[in-house]
Design a protein around this motif. Structure first.
Motif, PDB file in Angstrom:
ATOM      1  N   VAL A  96      -6.810   4.388   6.820  1.00  0.00           N
ATOM      2  CA  VAL A  96      -6.357   5.188   5.671  1.00  0.00           C
ATOM      3  C   VAL A  96      -6.620   4.483   4.345  1.00  0.00           C
ATOM      4  O   VAL A  96      -7.024   5.111   3.376  1.00  0.00           O
ATOM      5  CB  VAL A  96      -4.848   5.512   5.810  1.00  0.00           C
ATOM      6  CG1 VAL A  96      -4.335   6.246   4.571  1.00  0.00           C
ATOM      7  CG2 VAL A  96      -4.583   6.332   7.065  1.00  0.00           C
ATOM      8  N   TYR A  97      -6.427   3.171   4.320  1.00  0.00           N
ATOM      9  CA  TYR A  97      -6.473   2.428   3.059  1.00  0.00           C
ATOM     10  C   TYR A  97      -7.749   1.609   2.946  1.00  0.00           C
ATOM     11  O   TYR A  97      -8.197   0.978   3.914  1.00  0.00           O
ATOM     12  CB  TYR A  97      -5.256   1.506   2.936  1.00  0.00           C
ATOM     13  CG  TYR A  97      -3.956   2.270   2.844  1.00  0.00           C
ATOM     14  CD1 TYR A  97      -3.500   2.747   1.623  1.00  0.00           C
ATOM     15  CD2 TYR A  97      -3.210   2.541   3.988  1.00  0.00           C
ATOM     16  CE1 TYR A  97      -2.326   3.473   1.536  1.00  0.00           C
ATOM     17  CE2 TYR A  97      -2.025   3.266   3.909  1.00  0.00           C
ATOM     18  CZ  TYR A  97      -1.595   3.731   2.679  1.00  0.00           C
ATOM     19  OH  TYR A  97      -0.435   4.453   2.600  1.00  0.00           O
ATOM     20  N   ALA A  98      -8.330   1.603   1.753  1.00  0.00           N
ATOM     21  CA  ALA A  98      -9.510   0.788   1.468  1.00  0.00           C
ATOM     22  C   ALA A  98      -9.066  -0.584   1.000  1.00  0.00           C
ATOM     23  O   ALA A  98      -8.207  -0.691   0.116  1.00  0.00           O
ATOM     24  CB  ALA A  98     -10.359   1.452   0.386  1.00  0.00           C
ATOM     25  N   ARG A 131      -4.216   7.909  -4.077  1.00  0.00           N
ATOM     26  CA  ARG A 131      -5.421   8.538  -3.529  1.00  0.00           C
ATOM     27  C   ARG A 131      -6.660   8.072  -4.281  1.00  0.00           C
ATOM     28  O   ARG A 131      -6.696   8.047  -5.507  1.00  0.00           O
ATOM     29  CB  ARG A 131      -5.326  10.059  -3.626  1.00  0.00           C
ATOM     30  CG  ARG A 131      -6.528  10.792  -3.015  1.00  0.00           C
ATOM     31  CD  ARG A 131      -6.522  12.266  -3.381  1.00  0.00           C
ATOM     32  NE  ARG A 131      -5.449  12.991  -2.727  1.00  0.00           N
ATOM     33  CZ  ARG A 131      -5.539  13.567  -1.516  1.00  0.00           C
ATOM     34  NH1 ARG A 131      -6.672  13.487  -0.838  1.00  0.00           N
ATOM     35  NH2 ARG A 131      -4.519  14.210  -1.004  1.00  0.00           N
ATOM     36  N   ILE A 132      -7.704   7.705  -3.510  1.00  0.00           N
ATOM     37  CA  ILE A 132      -8.985   7.356  -4.127  1.00  0.00           C
ATOM     38  C   ILE A 132     -10.136   8.160  -3.518  1.00  0.00           C
ATOM     39  O   ILE A 132     -11.290   7.968  -3.896  1.00  0.00           O
ATOM     40  CB  ILE A 132      -9.274   5.847  -3.997  1.00  0.00           C
ATOM     41  CG1 ILE A 132      -9.303   5.409  -2.536  1.00  0.00           C
ATOM     42  CG2 ILE A 132      -8.264   5.037  -4.792  1.00  0.00           C
ATOM     43  CD1 ILE A 132      -9.746   3.965  -2.345  1.00  0.00           C
ATOM     44  N   GLY A 133      -9.818   9.057  -2.579  1.00  0.00           N
ATOM     45  CA  GLY A 133     -10.825   9.891  -1.937  1.00  0.00           C
ATOM     46  C   GLY A 133     -10.140  10.983  -1.139  1.00  0.00           C
ATOM     47  O   GLY A 133      -8.909  11.080  -1.119  1.00  0.00           O
ATOM     48  N   ALA A 169      -7.043   6.060   0.554  1.00  0.00           N
ATOM     49  CA  ALA A 169      -6.058   5.639  -0.436  1.00  0.00           C
ATOM     50  C   ALA A 169      -6.212   4.154  -0.703  1.00  0.00           C
ATOM     51  O   ALA A 169      -6.829   3.415   0.074  1.00  0.00           O
ATOM     52  CB  ALA A 169      -4.643   5.950   0.043  1.00  0.00           C
ATOM     53  N   ALA A 170      -5.639   3.718  -1.821  1.00  0.00           N
ATOM     54  CA  ALA A 170      -5.478   2.295  -2.108  1.00  0.00           C
ATOM     55  C   ALA A 170      -4.014   1.941  -1.930  1.00  0.00           C
ATOM     56  O   ALA A 170      -3.120   2.741  -2.238  1.00  0.00           O
ATOM     57  CB  ALA A 170      -5.926   1.982  -3.533  1.00  0.00           C
ATOM     58  N   ASN A 171      -3.773   0.746  -1.425  1.00  0.00           N
ATOM     59  CA  ASN A 171      -2.432   0.170  -1.369  1.00  0.00           C
ATOM     60  C   ASN A 171      -2.341  -0.741  -2.590  1.00  0.00           C
ATOM     61  O   ASN A 171      -2.733  -1.901  -2.540  1.00  0.00           O
ATOM     62  CB  ASN A 171      -2.270  -0.604  -0.057  1.00  0.00           C
ATOM     63  CG  ASN A 171      -0.846  -1.063   0.186  1.00  0.00           C
ATOM     64  OD1 ASN A 171      -0.041  -1.127  -0.729  1.00  0.00           O
ATOM     65  ND2 ASN A 171      -0.546  -1.406   1.436  1.00  0.00           N
ATOM     66  N   ARG A 172      -1.841  -0.197  -3.698  1.00  0.00           N
ATOM     67  CA  ARG A 172      -2.046  -0.791  -5.026  1.00  0.00           C
ATOM     68  C   ARG A 172      -0.744  -1.208  -5.679  1.00  0.00           C
ATOM     69  O   ARG A 172       0.192  -0.416  -5.789  1.00  0.00           O
ATOM     70  CB  ARG A 172      -2.777   0.204  -5.910  1.00  0.00           C
ATOM     71  CG  ARG A 172      -3.105  -0.262  -7.334  1.00  0.00           C
ATOM     72  CD  ARG A 172      -4.040   0.711  -8.007  1.00  0.00           C
ATOM     73  NE  ARG A 172      -5.343   0.729  -7.327  1.00  0.00           N
ATOM     74  CZ  ARG A 172      -6.257   1.690  -7.495  1.00  0.00           C
ATOM     75  NH1 ARG A 172      -6.024   2.716  -8.323  1.00  0.00           N
ATOM     76  NH2 ARG A 172      -7.404   1.616  -6.837  1.00  0.00           N
ATOM     77  N   GLY A 173      -0.688  -2.467  -6.103  1.00  0.00           N
ATOM     78  CA  GLY A 173       0.446  -2.964  -6.859  1.00  0.00           C
ATOM     79  C   GLY A 173       0.208  -2.835  -8.351  1.00  0.00           C
ATOM     80  O   GLY A 173      -0.934  -2.893  -8.825  1.00  0.00           O
ATOM     81  N   PHE A 174       1.310  -2.686  -9.108  1.00  0.00           N
ATOM     82  CA  PHE A 174       1.242  -2.527 -10.565  1.00  0.00           C
ATOM     83  C   PHE A 174       2.246  -3.467 -11.210  1.00  0.00           C
ATOM     84  O   PHE A 174       3.440  -3.432 -10.879  1.00  0.00           O
ATOM     85  CB  PHE A 174       1.590  -1.096 -10.984  1.00  0.00           C
ATOM     86  CG  PHE A 174       0.626  -0.049 -10.516  1.00  0.00           C
ATOM     87  CD1 PHE A 174      -0.381   0.420 -11.347  1.00  0.00           C
ATOM     88  CD2 PHE A 174       0.725   0.469  -9.220  1.00  0.00           C
ATOM     89  CE1 PHE A 174      -1.271   1.392 -10.908  1.00  0.00           C
ATOM     90  CE2 PHE A 174      -0.166   1.443  -8.779  1.00  0.00           C
ATOM     91  CZ  PHE A 174      -1.169   1.902  -9.621  1.00  0.00           C
ATOM     92  N   LEU A 175       1.778  -4.304 -12.135  1.00  0.00           N
ATOM     93  CA  LEU A 175       2.672  -5.132 -12.931  1.00  0.00           C
ATOM     94  C   LEU A 175       2.753  -4.536 -14.333  1.00  0.00           C
ATOM     95  O   LEU A 175       1.744  -4.437 -15.033  1.00  0.00           O
ATOM     96  CB  LEU A 175       2.168  -6.572 -13.002  1.00  0.00           C
ATOM     97  CG  LEU A 175       3.035  -7.521 -13.839  1.00  0.00           C
ATOM     98  CD1 LEU A 175       4.426  -7.681 -13.235  1.00  0.00           C
ATOM     99  CD2 LEU A 175       2.360  -8.888 -13.994  1.00  0.00           C
ATOM    100  N   TYR A 176       3.971  -4.137 -14.720  1.00  0.00           N
ATOM    101  CA  TYR A 176       4.218  -3.562 -16.041  1.00  0.00           C
ATOM    102  C   TYR A 176       4.803  -4.612 -16.969  1.00  0.00           C
ATOM    103  O   TYR A 176       5.697  -5.379 -16.582  1.00  0.00           O
ATOM    104  CB  TYR A 176       5.225  -2.412 -15.947  1.00  0.00           C
ATOM    105  CG  TYR A 176       4.725  -1.164 -15.264  1.00  0.00           C
ATOM    106  CD1 TYR A 176       4.168  -0.122 -15.990  1.00  0.00           C
ATOM    107  CD2 TYR A 176       4.852  -1.019 -13.890  1.00  0.00           C
ATOM    108  CE1 TYR A 176       3.732   1.036 -15.367  1.00  0.00           C
ATOM    109  CE2 TYR A 176       4.421   0.131 -13.247  1.00  0.00           C
ATOM    110  CZ  TYR A 176       3.858   1.153 -13.994  1.00  0.00           C
ATOM    111  OH  TYR A 176       3.428   2.296 -13.361  1.00  0.00           O
TER     112      TYR A 176
END
Length: 285
Positions: A137-139, A93-95, A99-106
């Motif tokens: 829905v997604y930015a 969620r960004i608002g 929402a953001a469709n966000r990837g994460f590299l750990y």
């Protein structure tokens, strides 16, 4: 940076549903399987934490990133297994209704090495009447992301991005040796284009492609294609999930082979700027 050695990469194929907690549990079990089989890079699909086409239902239980419990859960998984972990994307969620469709590299120590917000939104009308308006829905993101790691140089993308070749050329020209394409391809578009697009992105950029996918019939009613793929820089499929069932595939990534492919076909350095001329019939040429 010293020459990078070959390593095993794993694609985790999922069938995410409406429950974030259940999806994360399923992902962690498959991540553990991949680590147990020797994977040093483990990648999960687009929308690992929730797959829901009903925005009211999704936003009823979707916090901002700082309160998203799965952020730390996946950090702990990376630490526990000592692996690079790409969570292909999560809804964040960004608002109020955004929402953001966000990837994460750990990194293996559990720190977040990079984030990437999907740039190209899946706004389409398919031939069977199926309609998608992801931008409702997604930015969209605004930055391409390349990550230099001890394993390889990774270029981060998500799903529909794969249809925009210029993004991948930008990543490759910035040094990306492995192009990551976590996805939730619809069954219709997957049957038509999944293999062709991923092999094309590998061939034209002299890069490996790692593409973990969602697969099967989901709780929200959609059907995704599955067939997670790992492709080498010559377009050879190194590993493929047999169908749409959840599971793990592994393939060896040798960054040196990306360099060799680019030396043999040096198109990345030979691309030329050009002018465009449109000729209308009947006008003098």
């Amino acid at each position: 940076m010293a020459a990078r050695e070959p390593f095993l990469a794993a694609c985790v194929q999922m069938r995410a549903g409406l429950s974030r907690r259940r999806n994360v549990e399923d992902a962690c079990a498959l991540i553990a399987e991949a680590a147990g089989r020797g994977a040093r890079l483990i990648a999960t699909p687009e929308m690992t934490n929730v797959l829901d086409r009903d925005p009211d239902r999704m936003f009823a239980d979707l916090p901002e990133e700082k309160d998203l419990e799965e952020i730390e859960t996946f950090a702990e998984a990376a630490r526990r297994h000592g692996a690079w972990l790409l969570i292909g994307s999560m809804a964040v969620r960004i608002g109020a209704r955004r929402a953001a469709n966000r990837g994460f590299l750990y990194a293996p120590d559990g720190s977040i090495a990079a984030r990437y917000d999907k740039i190209h939104m899946f706004d389409v009308q398919l031939s069977d009447g199926e309609t998608w308006r992801e931008s409702n829905v997604y930015a969209p993101g605004e930055e391409a992301v390349v990550v230099e790691t001890p394993l390889a140089v990774f270029g981060l993308t998500i799903c529909y991005d794969v249809r925009f070749a210029r993004l991948y050329r930008t990543l490759a020209q910035a040094g990306a040796q492995v192009l990551c394409v976590p996805a939730a391809f619809t069954r219709q578009t997957g049957e038509a284009h999944w293999h062709a697009l991923l092999r094309a992105r590998a061939i034209e950029n002299g890069a490996f492609v790692v593409a973990p996918a969602q697969g099967g019939k989901h709780e929200d009613g959609r059907a995704t294609f599955g067939h997670s793929l790992i492709v080498d820089p010559w377009g050879k499929i190194l590993a493929e999930a047999e169908g749409d069932a959840p599971g793990v595939i592994l393939g060896e990534i040798d960054p040196q082979k990306s360099r060799e492919a680019r030396e043999r076909i040096p198109n990345l350095g030979l691309e030329r700027a050009m002018k465009l001329r449109t000729i209308r019939h009947g006008e003098p040429i």
